[in-house]
Design an enzyme around this catalytic site. Structure first.
Site, short mmCIF file in Angstrom:
data_model
loop_
_atom_site.label_atom_id
_atom_site.label_comp_id
_atom_site.label_asym_id
_atom_site.label_seq_id
_atom_site.Cartn_x
_atom_site.Cartn_y
_atom_site.Cartn_z
N ASP A 87 0.86 -1.18 0.00
CA ASP A 87 0.00 0.00 0.00
C ASP A 87 0.90 1.23 0.00
O ASP A 87 1.79 1.36 0.86
CB ASP A 87 -0.90 0.02 1.23
CG ASP A 87 -1.98 -1.06 1.18
OD1 ASP A 87 -2.06 -1.78 0.18
OD2 ASP A 87 -2.73 -1.17 2.17
N ASP B 249 -15.24 -3.83 -1.68
CA ASP B 249 -14.87 -3.66 -0.28
C ASP B 249 -16.15 -3.52 0.52
O ASP B 249 -16.98 -2.65 0.22
CB ASP B 249 -14.00 -2.41 -0.10
CG ASP B 249 -12.78 -2.42 -1.01
OD1 ASP B 249 -12.29 -3.52 -1.32
OD2 ASP B 249 -12.33 -1.34 -1.43
#
Length: 242
Positions: A8, A128
């Site tokens: 990330d 998500d």
């Protein structure tokens, strides 16, 4: 089953967030490409990259870092701010192997269908979910759309890969939501990549057991557990091959 070690990127650095919260950040490395090289040296062909700044801003902010990762020769799966065709084409032009459309997929099935028509298997959709409901824009907003319902719509228009993240477990090191991942794999024919909560080798073994019942559970993303050395990538790669 494919193991996708995760990077990330926020502010050019490799970080992890707790449940996607920008104010809960841990920095693990200043050069994400060097992290990718360690994954590559261990034998991983893939790396899952998220431009966190891009997810929050709506357009990629760290493409130079992404390009450096792609130049290692790894297959890069990239998400974060992939919300228009120009951005997707740019990312693929940098050597990214698969682009993950998240927020825009919840807003426009037509857009996703166009991208699948143009780029085929290079397009994945990221779903998500928080309590079964789709969250978007870096998990800041919830939509009221059911994750399973969205997955079925994406499956119907030809999306071949769906990355399903359970926000409640992401970065928490509490174990995946096995039931939710199996339910998702059961609902669609697309390949499901599980994301969120992996904290130990037994979690990957558990997902591999689900794969025996649901062969389209084809991958798992592992992030924080690798950085905090709770698991070894070489071990996970071996489990995935059995």
């Amino acid at each position: 089953m494919i193991i996708y070690p995760a990077i990330d990127i926020k502010g050019g650095r490799a970080v992890r967030l707790l449940q996607g919260r920008a104010d809960q950040e841990t920095v693990y490395a200043t050069d994400p490409a060097e992290v990718a090289k360690t994954f590559q040296a261990t034998g991983s062909p893939w790396v899952h990259v998220v431009d966190l700044d891009g997810a929050f801003a709506g357009s990629p902010q760290n493409l130079a870092r992404v390009e450096a990762i792609a130049q290692t020769g790894m297959q890069v799966q990239l998400g974060g701010g992939m919300r228009d065709r120009e951005t997707i084409e740019r990312a693929l032009g940098l050597g990214v192997s698969r682009v993950v459309i998240g927020t825009r997929a919840a807003e426009s099935a037509e857009f996703v269908a166009e991208m699948v028509q143009a780029f085929g298997e290079k397009i994945a959709v990221g779903i998500d979910a928080k309590d079964g409901q789709v969250a978007v824009k870096g998990w800041v907003d919830t939509t009221g759309v059911g994750a399973i319902d969205l997955a079925k719509r994406m499956d119907a228009i030809g999306v071949q890969t769906i990355i399903y993240t359970d926000i409640g477990t992401d970065g928490m090191l509490t174990g995946p939501n096995f039931a939710a991942q199996e339910e998702m794999a059961d609902a669609v024919s697309a390949t499901i990549i599980a994301s969120g909560g992996v904290s130990r080798r037994e979690d990957v073994i558990g997902l591999a057991e689900i794969e025996k019942r649901r062969p389209n559970l084809g991958g798992v993303i592992v992030g924080k557990a690798l950085y905090e050395k709770r698991v070894e990538l070489s071990d996970l790669l071996a489990i995935a091959k059995t």
